[in-house]
Write an enzyme that holds these catalytic residues in place. Structure first.
Site, mmCIF file in Angstrom:
data_model
loop_
_atom_site.group_PDB
_atom_site.id
_atom_site.type_symbol
_atom_site.label_atom_id
_atom_site.label_comp_id
_atom_site.label_asym_id
_atom_site.label_seq_id
_atom_site.Cartn_x
_atom_site.Cartn_y
_atom_site.Cartn_z
ATOM 1 N N HIS A 297 -1.368 3.481 1.032
ATOM 2 C CA HIS A 297 -0.283 4.556 1.370
ATOM 3 C C HIS A 297 -0.506 5.682 0.465
ATOM 4 C CE1 HIS A 297 4.403 4.571 2.322
ATOM 5 N NE2 HIS A 297 3.620 5.691 2.670
ATOM 6 N N GLU B 156 4.282 -4.542 1.486
ATOM 7 C CA GLU B 156 3.575 -3.443 0.769
ATOM 8 C C GLU B 156 4.313 -3.243 -0.794
ATOM 9 O OE1 GLU B 156 3.482 1.481 1.044
ATOM 10 O OE2 GLU B 156 2.942 0.409 2.849
ATOM 11 N N ARG C 113 5.003 3.363 8.778
ATOM 12 C CA ARG C 113 5.448 2.694 7.745
ATOM 13 C C ARG C 113 5.112 1.137 8.238
ATOM 14 N NH1 ARG C 113 6.587 6.401 5.389
ATOM 15 N NH2 ARG C 113 8.295 7.021 4.099
#
Length: 321
Positions: A283, A264, A236
């Site tokens: 991602h 993000e 993450r």
């Protein structure tokens, strides 16, 4: 006098996929399709099993949770559950929170190897060269003979090592929350990082995001990495201190390959976009053709256990109210 027996209503399940597209769903449950749209398919109060829409963000994930006063299970389709954590505090005690262990290992491990190889072998430069019709030959690093450190040795970390095996790495070291011994060798704890980081040419982050890993790869962590080392983050974005990483990239001391960032999505104009020696993917670690078949099998298996009153798999925590 005639007595009437009323059967209990079937438990209601919210699915992010239409029920008729998932083979093996058990009978005896009522299924509703909700993929994060504005309108709910039913009253959230009656939801017993909530399968969270995939990759729709925290706002969507937690939106109905405040009204789900009878929910028994919150099931994510991601390896992490951090995107539902803000909505769990208001739930009653005893709600099982399950992740998607078994769904993303293959895809995430594939991307990890792709990021390592593309970074080491200079693929970003080749792509830019192709755009400009430039033949950028040269001598580039190989993964062979490199020392690799996997920080976060769960099912994804293990799958990454599976795929490292044919590449003739000099060494693979492993770090997890708890020390243990595996068939491949020892697993160290986070306390061992100061000794392990200086020995690694490639450091892979595949750990969950939680209070103990928030900002784990900060200034001290990055400073302990050897000159020229490659940091790969498929965990993450919050596991890495972006400011500290930018400092190391801009100095030219480290390289990075990032499938996740903090913030993000990475906003336009952010300095990380154009930092030297960084490769960024948006991602996409789990977003492959391998996702749906595995996600459907997970959902069907979990709901079969739920309908039969059997213990669920992948329970990462139980709410305490």
């Amino acid at each position: 006098m005639t007595s009437t027996t009323h059967s209990a209503p079937a438990p209601e399940v919210w699915l992010p996929l239409p029920a008729d597209e998932i083979e093996g769903l058990p009978e005896g449950l009522t299924y509703h399709f909700w993929d994060g749209g504005k309108d709910y398919p039913a009253d959230p109060v009656d939801c017993a099993y909530y399968v969270v829409p995939y990759m729709k963000g925290m706002e969507v994930a937690v939106r109905p949770l405040g009204a789900m006063s009878r929910v028994q299970v919150v099931q994510t389709l991601s390896a992490g559950t951090d995107h539902v954590e803000p909505g769990l505090a208001g739930l009653h005690a005893g709600v099982s929170v399950c992740n998607a262990k078994g769904v993303h290992e293959a895809s995430t491990a594939e991307l990890t190897l792709a990021l390592i190889l593309a970074s080491l072998r200079g693929f970003p430069g080749f792509v830019h060269g192709q755009d400009k019709e430039e033949w950028r030959s040269g001598f580039y690093p190989a993964l062979a003979d490199k020392s690799v450190l996997i920080v976060g040795y769960g099912s994804i970390g293990s799958a990454i090592e599976d795929r490292l095996a044919p590449f003739e790495c000099a060494r693979v070291a492993r770090v997890a929350r708890s020390a243990r011994t595996t068939a491949r060798g020892p697993v160290h704890t986070l306390d061992d990082l100061p000794a392990l980081l200086p020995e690694a040419d490639v450091v892979i982050l595949s750990t969950p995001l939680n209070p103990s890993t928030q900002g784990l790869a900060g200034a001290d962590f990055l400073a302990a990495m050897r000159d020229g080392a490659l940091l790969v983050n498929v965990a993450r974005g919050g596991v890495v201190d972006t400011k500290a990483l930018l400092s190391e990239l801009e100095s030219g001391r480290l390289r990075a390959a990032l499938d996740v960032t903090d913030p993000e999505p990475l906003p336009s104009g952010h300095p990380l976009w154009h930092a030297p020696n960084v490769l960024i993917t948006p991602h996409v670690g789990g977003s492959t053709s391998a996702f749906l078949p595995r996600a459907k099998r997970l959902i069907a298996g979990q709901l079969t256990r739920f309908a039969a009153g059997q213990p669920l798999e992948n329970v990462v925590r139980t709410t305490t109210g």
